[in-house]
Design an enzyme around this catalytic site. Structure first.
Site, mmCIF file in Angstrom:
data_model
loop_
_atom_site.group_PDB
_atom_site.id
_atom_site.type_symbol
_atom_site.label_atom_id
_atom_site.label_comp_id
_atom_site.label_asym_id
_atom_site.label_seq_id
_atom_site.Cartn_x
_atom_site.Cartn_y
_atom_site.Cartn_z
ATOM 1 N N ASP A 1 0.851 -1.181 0.000
ATOM 2 C CA ASP A 1 0.000 0.000 0.000
ATOM 3 C C ASP A 1 0.892 1.238 0.000
ATOM 4 O OD1 ASP A 1 -2.279 1.504 0.082
ATOM 5 O OD2 ASP A 1 -2.620 1.260 2.234
ATOM 6 N N ASP B 1 -3.554 2.550 -5.615
ATOM 7 C CA ASP B 1 -2.312 2.586 -4.842
ATOM 8 C C ASP B 1 -2.097 1.381 -3.925
ATOM 9 O OD1 ASP B 1 -4.141 3.162 -2.813
ATOM 10 O OD2 ASP B 1 -2.642 4.366 -1.750
ATOM 11 N N GLU B 2 -2.776 0.285 -4.185
ATOM 12 C CA GLU B 2 -2.502 -0.900 -3.365
ATOM 13 C C GLU B 2 -2.661 -2.170 -4.174
ATOM 14 O OE1 GLU B 2 -5.434 -1.864 -0.302
ATOM 15 O OE2 GLU B 2 -6.789 -0.436 -1.261
HETATM 16 MG MG LIG Z 1 -2.514 3.954 0.368
#
Ligand SMILES: [Mg+2]
Length: 420
Positions: free
Chosen positions: A9, A104-105
Site C-alpha cells: 500500500d 495505490d494498493e
Molecule cells: Mg494507500
C-alpha cells in the site's frame, strides 16, 4: 506449503506524488482534493494533516477549519495514474500473480517464490527498495498467510515499513487491535459491537458462533472468523492471479457511508460484476448461477440467486440478472450498506452450453473483454473500465464509478467509497 501473501500500500499516495513534484511540501500538512473553500471532499491528507483530525471523504471546508495551516491542492489524476503504472511495473517483476486492488494498493501471491526472492521478509525488503528506487515514493508492505492478515499488517507497518505476521501467530497478533482495524468493519459496525462491549478483535474472536448468528447472521460468524485471522467472506477469499478450481467467485463492497443513491448503487453492481466476471474468464470458466448479496443499513442481509438461461462468461449477461434481482429487493430510498456479486455453478466453455444463435456475437464480445482484461493486467483493475463490454447507456455510470476509485478527483461532491 504456507501461502505467502503481500499487501503493498502506497503511503499517502496522492500527497507523496505531490511532494515529489514540489519538495517544499515535505513535512507540511497537505490536503489533496480542492481549495479550502470548495464544496468537495478531501481525497487524501498527509500524516501531518491527519494529526489534526483531517481524513479522506471529509468536506474540504471542515478540513480547513480543523487544520487552517494546511496547503490545499486540487490533485492531478494523470500524474497519480502514471505513478500507479510505475508501481505496477515493479510488482510485475516480482510475481505475475498480483491484483491491483486500487490505484495505490496491490495483493501479491508470493507463495513458492523463496528460491527466487529469498524468505518472505527479505523478499518484501527487496520489493520495498525496488519501489523506492523506481518511483521515489514511500510504501508499506504487510506479509501474511492470507489477504486479510496481509492487509491489516500493511496498515500497521505504516509509514514506510514492512511487517510480517508469522503463520500461526495471526489470531494472537490481531487480538489486541481495535475492531475497526479489520477490513469490513466501519463506524456503524464498530458502534453495533460496542453495544455488546466488544472493542478489540480478540473479544470478537472469542464470541460464540451461535450468539453471532442470532445477532448478526452468517455475516457475524464470518466476521469473528476474520478476527481469528481466517479469510472468510467474499473479497478476502478471492484469488490472486491464476489458481485452480474455484467453487464460487465473489466480490463485495461495503460503503463508507450507507447509500440510497440509486446511481451509485447501480455503478457499484457494474463494478462488482466486472471484477467477478473477469476472474471467471481468467479461470476459463462459464458461470451457471449468479447471486446478489444485499445488506441494508440495519444489517438485514439477504442473498438472491438465479440460474442463468445459458452459462456465460460475459459481463452483460450476468449484470442483467443481477440488476433484476436488485430491483426486486431494493426500494428507492432504502439505505444500503453492502453489495455483493457472486458467480458459481461453473462449467468449461467447450461443454457447448452456448446457443448457436448467440455464439457469434458472444465471440466478438469475448474478444473485446479479453482486450480489457489485458489492459487491466497492465494498468490495474480499477484504472481501466470495461465500458466497451457494456452497452452504451452504462458507460457513463461506469465512468462515474471510476471517479470514485480516484477518490473523488476532481471534486464531485460525492462521498468516498472504499473497498474495505
Ligand atoms: Mg494507500
Amino acid at each position: 506449503m504456507n501461502p505467502v501473501v503481500f499487501h503493498l500500500d502506497m503511503d499517502a499516495f496522492f500527497v507523496s506524488v505531490e511532494r515529489l513534484r514540489d519538495p517544499s511540501l515535505l513535512g507540511k500538512p497537505v490536503v489533496v482534493g480542492g481549495g479550502r473553500n470548495e464544496r468537495g471532499v478531501v481525497s487524501a491528507a498527509s500524516y501531518e494533516a491527519r494529526r489534526f483530525g483531517v481524513h479522506s471523504a471529509m468536506p474540504l471546508r471542515n478540513a480547513a477549519r480543523l487544520c487552517p495551516q494546511a496547503i490545499f491542492l486540487p490533485g492531478d489524476r494523470k500524474a497519480y495514474s502514471h505513478y500507479s503504472r510505475e508501481v505496477n511495473a515493479v510488482l510485475q517483476q516480482f510475481t505475475p500473480k498480483l491484483d491491483m486492488a486500487s490505484i495505490d494498493e496491490a495483493y501479491l501471491d508470493m507463495s513458492g517464490t523463496q528460491r527466487l526472492w529469498g524468505p518472505p521478509l527479505a523478499a518484501a525488503h527487496k520489493l520495498h527498495e525496488a519501489i523506492a528506487e523506481r518511483t521515489k515514493l514511500p510504501c508499506s508492505i504487510g506479509i501474511g498467510s492470507s489477504r486479510l492478515v496481509a492487509k491489516v499488517a500493511s496498515d500497521q507497518a505504516k509509514p514506510n515499513g514492512v511487517l510480517q505476521i508469522l503463520p500461526g501467530e495471526e489470531a494472537a497478533w490481531l487480538a489486541p487491535l481495535p475492531v475497526r482495524r479489520l477490513p469490513g468493519i466501519g463506524k456503524a459496525t464498530e458502534e453495533q459491537l460496542a453495544k455488546w462491549n466488544i472493542r478489540l478483535l480478540g473479544e470478537l474472536a472469542r464470541l460464540d458462533d451461535r450468539f453471532l448468528n442470532t445477532q448478526f447472521g452468517k455475516w457475524g460468524v464470518d466476521l469473528a472468523g476474520k478476527a481469528r485471522g481466517l479469510d472468510s467472506g467474499a473479497w478476502f477469499s478471492g484469488f490472486i492471479g491464476k489458481e485452480g478450481d474455484p467453487r464460487s467467485i465473489s466480490h463485495e463492497h461495503t460503503f463508507t457511508e450507507d447509500s440510497s443513491d440509486g446511481e451509485m448503487l447501480d455503478a457499484t453492481l457494474v463494478r462488482l460484476t466486472e471484477k467477478v466476471m473477469r476472474r471467471v474468464r481468467d479461470q476459463q470458466l462459464l458461470a451457471g448461477v449468479v447471486q446478489l448479496k444485499l445488506r441494508f443499513a440495519d444489517f438485514t442481509t439477504l442473498t438472491r440467486a438465479q440460474t442463468l438461461r445459458s452459462a456465460s462468461d460475459i459481463d452483460r449477461d450476468v449484470l442483467e440478472v443481477i440488476r433484476r434481482l436488485f430491483r426486486r429487493e431494493w426500494k428507492a430510498g432504502q439505505k444500503v450498506r453492502l453489495l455483493g456479486v457472486q458467480a458459481s455453478g461453473f462449467s468449461s466453455p467447450d461443454a457447448g452450453q452456448e446457443s448457436l444463435l448467440d455464439a457469434d456475437s458472444n465471440e466478438r464480445r469475448r474478444r473485446m473483454l479479453k482486450t480489457v482484461d489485458l489492459l487491466r493486467d497492465r494498468f490495474g483493475e480499477k484504472v481501466v473500465t470495461s465500458a466497451g463490454g457494456l452497452s452504451g447507456d452504462h458507460q457513463a455510470r461506469v465512468h462515474d464509478q471510476m471517479q470514485n476509485d480516484f477518490e473523488n478527483l476532481p471534486n464531485r461532491g460525492r462521498k468516498k467509497q472504499s473497498d474495505k
